[in-house]
Design a protein around this motif. Structure first.
Motif, PDB file in Angstrom:
ATOM      1  N   ALA B 414      36.608  63.347 -21.501  1.00 12.74           N
ATOM      2  CA  ALA B 414      35.813  62.644 -20.499  1.00 12.74           C
ATOM      3  C   ALA B 414      34.366  62.518 -20.959  1.00 12.74           C
ATOM      4  CB  ALA B 414      35.875  63.393 -19.170  1.00 12.74           C
ATOM      5  N   HIS B 415      33.842  63.609 -21.508  1.00 10.34           N
ATOM      6  CA  HIS B 415      32.438  63.561 -21.909  1.00 10.34           C
ATOM      7  C   HIS B 415      32.219  62.685 -23.125  1.00 10.34           C
ATOM      8  CE1 HIS B 415      30.059  66.196 -19.299  1.00 10.34           C
ATOM      9  NE2 HIS B 415      31.270  66.539 -18.907  1.00 10.34           N
ATOM     10  N   ILE B 416      33.174  62.685 -24.026  1.00  8.25           N
ATOM     11  CA  ILE B 416      33.018  61.802 -25.181  1.00  8.25           C
ATOM     12  C   ILE B 416      33.063  60.344 -24.717  1.00  8.25           C
ATOM     13  CG2 ILE B 416      34.088  61.023 -27.328  1.00  8.25           C
ATOM     14  CD1 ILE B 416      34.760  63.846 -27.957  1.00  8.25           C
ATOM     15  N   ALA B 417      33.936  60.059 -23.761  1.00 13.04           N
ATOM     16  CA  ALA B 417      34.021  58.691 -23.244  1.00 13.04           C
ATOM     17  C   ALA B 417      32.705  58.278 -22.581  1.00 13.04           C
ATOM     18  CB  ALA B 417      35.172  58.578 -22.250  1.00 13.04           C
ATOM     19  N   ASP B 418      32.134  59.166 -21.772  1.00 11.69           N
ATOM     20  CA  ASP B 418      30.845  58.861 -21.132  1.00 11.69           C
ATOM     21  C   ASP B 418      29.762  58.665 -22.167  1.00 11.69           C
ATOM     22  OD1 ASP B 418      32.046  59.151 -18.765  1.00 11.69           O
ATOM     23  OD2 ASP B 418      31.271  61.153 -18.327  1.00 11.69           O
ATOM     24  N   PHE B 419      29.779  59.577 -23.143  1.00 11.69           N
ATOM     25  CA  PHE B 419      28.771  59.584 -24.192  1.00 11.69           C
ATOM     26  C   PHE B 419      28.815  58.280 -24.986  1.00 11.69           C
ATOM     27  CE2 PHE B 419      27.648  60.697 -28.556  1.00 11.69           C
ATOM     28  CZ  PHE B 419      26.424  61.303 -28.349  1.00 11.69           C
ATOM     29  N   ARG B 420      30.009  57.853 -25.308  1.00 11.94           N
ATOM     30  CA  ARG B 420      30.160  56.614 -26.067  1.00 11.94           C
ATOM     31  C   ARG B 420      29.719  55.424 -25.229  1.00 11.94           C
ATOM     32  NH1 ARG B 420      35.148  58.163 -29.310  1.00 11.94           N
ATOM     33  NH2 ARG B 420      34.095  59.285 -30.986  1.00 11.94           N
ATOM     34  N   GLY B 421      29.960  55.506 -23.908  1.00 14.87           N
ATOM     35  CA  GLY B 421      29.556  54.418 -23.033  1.00 14.87           C
ATOM     36  C   GLY B 421      28.045  54.263 -22.993  1.00 14.87           C
ATOM     37  N   LYS B 422      27.357  55.410 -23.028  1.00 15.74           N
ATOM     38  CA  LYS B 422      25.897  55.369 -22.892  1.00 15.74           C
ATOM     39  C   LYS B 422      25.205  55.063 -24.213  1.00 15.74           C
ATOM     40  CE  LYS B 422      25.779  59.014 -19.727  1.00 15.74           C
ATOM     41  NZ  LYS B 422      25.492  60.434 -19.811  1.00 15.74           N
ATOM     42  N   ASN B 423      25.707  55.669 -25.307  1.00 14.58           N
ATOM     43  CA  ASN B 423      25.007  55.545 -26.586  1.00 14.58           C
ATOM     44  C   ASN B 423      25.621  54.461 -27.437  1.00 14.58           C
ATOM     45  OD1 ASN B 423      23.168  58.153 -26.711  1.00 14.58           O
ATOM     46  ND2 ASN B 423      25.113  58.655 -25.743  1.00 14.58           N
ATOM     47  N   LYS B 424      24.917  53.385 -27.561  1.00 17.05           N
ATOM     48  CA  LYS B 424      25.478  52.286 -28.343  1.00 17.05           C
ATOM     49  C   LYS B 424      25.175  52.450 -29.832  1.00 17.05           C
ATOM     50  CE  LYS B 424      26.977  50.036 -24.741  1.00 17.05           C
ATOM     51  NZ  LYS B 424      28.305  50.437 -24.309  1.00 17.05           N
ATOM     52  N   ILE B 513      35.200  60.846  -9.404  1.00 20.34           N
ATOM     53  CA  ILE B 513      36.276  59.865  -9.333  1.00 20.34           C
ATOM     54  C   ILE B 513      35.802  58.529  -8.774  1.00 20.34           C
ATOM     55  CG2 ILE B 513      38.550  59.344  -8.370  1.00 20.34           C
ATOM     56  CD1 ILE B 513      39.212  62.269  -8.674  1.00 20.34           C
ATOM     57  N   ILE B 514      35.184  58.526  -7.595  1.00 19.92           N
ATOM     58  CA  ILE B 514      34.827  57.237  -6.990  1.00 19.92           C
ATOM     59  C   ILE B 514      33.770  56.502  -7.811  1.00 19.92           C
ATOM     60  CG2 ILE B 514      33.918  56.084  -4.951  1.00 19.92           C
ATOM     61  CD1 ILE B 514      35.164  58.231  -3.270  1.00 19.92           C
ATOM     62  N   THR B 518      34.376  55.298 -16.192  1.00 21.51           N
ATOM     63  CA  THR B 518      34.835  55.526 -17.567  1.00 21.51           C
ATOM     64  C   THR B 518      35.884  56.618 -17.688  1.00 21.51           C
ATOM     65  OG1 THR B 518      32.864  56.866 -17.804  1.00 21.51           O
ATOM     66  CG2 THR B 518      32.832  54.696 -18.848  1.00 21.51           C
ATOM     67  N   SER B 519      35.788  57.635 -16.853  1.00 19.51           N
ATOM     68  CA  SER B 519      36.662  58.777 -17.130  1.00 19.51           C
ATOM     69  C   SER B 519      37.326  59.354 -15.880  1.00 19.51           C
ATOM     70  CB  SER B 519      35.865  59.867 -17.844  1.00 19.51           C
ATOM     71  OG  SER B 519      34.718  60.184 -17.104  1.00 19.51           O
ATOM     72  N   PHE B 520      37.513  58.513 -14.840  1.00 17.85           N
ATOM     73  CA  PHE B 520      38.090  59.088 -13.620  1.00 17.85           C
ATOM     74  C   PHE B 520      39.513  59.598 -13.845  1.00 17.85           C
ATOM     75  CE2 PHE B 520      40.014  54.951 -13.340  1.00 17.85           C
ATOM     76  CZ  PHE B 520      41.204  55.165 -12.669  1.00 17.85           C
ATOM     77  N   GLU B 521      40.223  59.015 -14.829  1.00 20.87           N
ATOM     78  CA  GLU B 521      41.611  59.452 -15.064  1.00 20.87           C
ATOM     79  C   GLU B 521      41.665  60.930 -15.459  1.00 20.87           C
ATOM     80  OE1 GLU B 521      40.455  56.700 -16.934  1.00 20.87           O
ATOM     81  OE2 GLU B 521      42.095  55.239 -17.122  1.00 20.87           O
TER      82      GLU B 521
END
Lengths: 116, 538
Positions: B414-424, B513-514, B518-521
């Motif tokens: 989840a954190h890697i997904a968030d991290f990738r979303g934020k850091n281009k 979740i709501i 990016t990572s609610f799953e």
């Protein structure tokens, strides 16, 4: 309430960014519904859940507005929020908005009452 | 630096920077260490004597092969008494072989070939003599279960078996027959002294004959553009007798459960120590279950890195593995390098320990496969889908929940997904800081999420109800349907006033979740795990 917890949702439509602060919405909903009876709120939540599942925005707002259309109770905060964010929303935005409203209502349930 | 120093440096064995030859060098060092008991430094400084190599190579493989063959001997249809005495005999044979090999290593006077032949026949005699009384009870475990060890030993020339080199004519079972011993040794001699690998086509071609990782000369696809490289070419490039290293290539591979693994890094000492540690530790836990062996390999690597406290780190490491060799082809080959992001996360003890686990991810009808989380993680694969499969098995009642690995796996994901979303951009501050902030976030998240998500278990006291809710939520997650997931969740939570109005719980749902696209799953799956977890404790 911890001030750092600001939940934020944003969608760009055309060149105009629309955003909703989910935490503000939740607070306003909780504030408005806090004096209602728990049983009434539980039923309301069930009805609303059904409309969200079908992504029926019209019905959702109809039920919600009907519920808060009570001159004796103070729903000012919530009406302000609705005034800001009421719109025909794309499905995912609506889902997030609607579930936040539900969470807001559910947060005000009276714990002392027996679960029937 | 004067010319003598230059020469010395040239004579020292060191890594060349090419993993293919470097692993051979490592194998060569392991071989010399095993047979002559030399240490790393002296092997590096000493001149390479091809005769020593010749002797060491055969002694090493004769011993290894004999051990393997004896190890897998079993009796069929006999009493317990006979079985235990048979086990005793096996141990005896092994220790006698050990003695034979040790005693012979001290004298260097006579001819290498004679010495090898002598050891070979002595070992053959020991096996024949000791196993003779079990002749009729031995299970047939050779040549497609048609021959016993006695028949096999009687037919074979030199007891040597290395699946990696079955293409080499001297190791081919059709050549290596009784009476052909000298022929085998002569072929080997030709190979290391004259670089003659095969008799057809280019005699000294570096191709599939010498290593399964290469093309065969017949199929060499670049022929219109260039000639196939030969041993002489490689020798010139590396300034060494490469054939010795190429022949030692399979030696450093450690057999870890169902695959052969070697860890490669471009520094000889580090590479040597890490692989040696792994070998020793695997020996210690050999009889325990395979999961322990997996844990041990990573422990060795990280211990070494922590000990060194140096800039040397996981990012400079490669993991090279193959499962097995079938029909002369390598099966399940993987070369895995460890990305910086993953390496930084793995250096954290807690996270690594949690991920260093194999979890069941396929049911018995699908082959009952287990996934080694750490390996999937360094390959850069998402752990979510593996854990999703694991949870499915628990829902169908096949397996029990592996809590910590799943929790950490999902949160890291989840954190890697968030991290990738934020850091281009790749080279952000985070990159130079070794992703310290990310690791801290993950660890903080563990405690928050563990507490908040565990509240869901208050939803009901009834195990079956919880299981039903878990199953409903699971199917919503499989469809990646956030609306359906929340609908089912809130419908069930709504019945429980205490849980509905629990601030920690609704805040967590709102945040994770709501308002999480990016990572609610991953967080949703953690909720499901909690529903299944209580059930186990009760």
């Amino acid at each position: 309430m911890n001030e750092k917890n600001i939940y934020y949702w944003q969608k760009v439509v055309g060149d105009r960014p629309i955003s909703m602060d989910l935490e503000d919405i939740r607070k306003a909903v909780s504030e408005g519904f806090k004096s209602e009876s728990t049983n009434y709120k539980q039923k309301l939540v069930y009805n609303l859940l059904e409309t969200i599942r079908n992504n029926d925005q019209k019905e959702f707002f109809y039920i919600l507005l009907k519920a808060i259309n009570k001159p004796k109770k103070d729903y000012t905060l919530l009406l302000e929020q609705l005034n800001k964010s009421y719109d025909v929303m794309p499905e995912e935005a609506f889902t997030n908005f609607a579930y936040t409203v539900l969470i807001g209502i559910m947060a005000t349930y009276d714990r002392g009452e027996k679960n029937e | 630096m004067n010319s003598i120093d230059q020469k010395e440096i040239h004579d020292h064995i060191d890594f060349t920077g090419n993993w293919f030859i470097d692993i051979g060098i490592l194998g060569f060092i392991n071989l010399m260490e095993e047979v002559y008991g030399l240490d790393l430094e002296s092997i590096r400084v000493n001149q390479i004597d091809k005769k020593d190599f010749f002797y060491a190579y055969f002694v090493y493989y004769i011993k290894k092969t004999a051990f393997e063959w004896i190890d897998r001997q079993k009796l069929s249809k006999v009493t317990e008494d006979k079985k235990s005495s048979f086990e005793e005999t096996k141990k005896n044979v092994l220790s006698e072989i050990e003695k034979v090999v040790k005693n012979r290593t001290t004298t260097y006077d006579d001819d290498v070939k004679d010495k090898i032949l002598d050891i070979n026949s002595t070992i053959k005699n020991i096996v024949k003599e000791k196993f003779k009384k079990y002749e009729n009870d031995l299970k047939k475990s050779f040549s497609n279960n048609k021959k016993t060890i006695l028949q096999k030993i009687d037919e074979t020339g030199i007891i040597i078996n290395e699946p990696f080199f079955q293409n080499l004519n001297f190791l081919n079972p059709t050549t290596n027959k009784k009476g052909n011993e000298t022929k085998v040794l002569n072929a080997f001699e030709k190979m290391i002294f004259n670089n003659e690998i095969k008799s057809k086509l280019t005699k000294d071609a570096v191709d599939k004959t010498i290593s399964k990782y290469l093309f065969s000369e017949e199929e060499f696809p670049n022929i219109p553009y260039c000639k196939i490289s030969t041993l002489n070419d490689v020798d010139k490039l590396t300034n060494r007798t490469t054939i010795l290293f190429l022949l030692s290539f399979p030696i450093p591979f450690n057999s870890v459960y169902d695959r052969n693994i070697v860890f490669y890094t471009n520094n000889l000492e580090s590479c040597y120590h890490i692989n040696k540690n792994i070998k020793i530790r695997i020996q210690k836990v050999k009889d325990e279950n395979p999961d322990t062996i997996f844990k041990v390999t990573w422990q060795s690597i990280v211990d070494y890195i922590t000990e060194q406290k140096s800039t040397f780190s996981l990012e400079n490491m490669y993991l090279i593995e193959y499962e097995t060799i079938q029909q002369q082809n390598l099966i399940g080959v993987e070369y895995i390098s460890i990305p910086k992001l993953q390496a930084s996360i793995l250096l954290d003890d807690k996270i690594r320990e949690a991920l260093n686990t194999r979890i069941q991810c396929k049911s018995a009808n699908e082959g009952g496969g287990k996934c080694w989380l750490i390996e999937e993680f360094i390959k850069g694969k998402s752990l979510y889908s593996i854990i999703l499969n694991h949870i499915n098995l628990i829902l169908t009642g096949v397996d029990h929940l592996n809590w910590a690995p799943c929790l950490y796996g999902l949160l890291v994901d989840a954190h890697i997904a968030d991290f990738r979303g934020k850091n281009k951009t790749l080279f952000s501050d985070n990159f130079f800081d070794n992703y310290r902030a990310l690791v801290k976030e993950i660890k903080d998240e563990v405690s928050i999420t563990t507490f908040s998500s565990s509240l869901i278990s208050k939803i009901s006291d009834d195990v079956d109800t919880k299981r039903r809710v878990a199953r409903d939520l699971y199917s919503a997650l499989c469809g990646k349907d956030k609306n359906m997931f929340l609908n089912i969740l809130l419908k069930n939570v709504n019945e429980n006033k205490e849980l509905s109005s629990n601030r920690n719980f609704y805040n967590w749902i709102l945040e994770k979740i709501i308002s999480n696209e990016t990572s609610f799953e991953m967080y949703g799956l953690i909720l499901i795990m909690n529903l299944l977890r209580r059930e186990k404790n009760e």
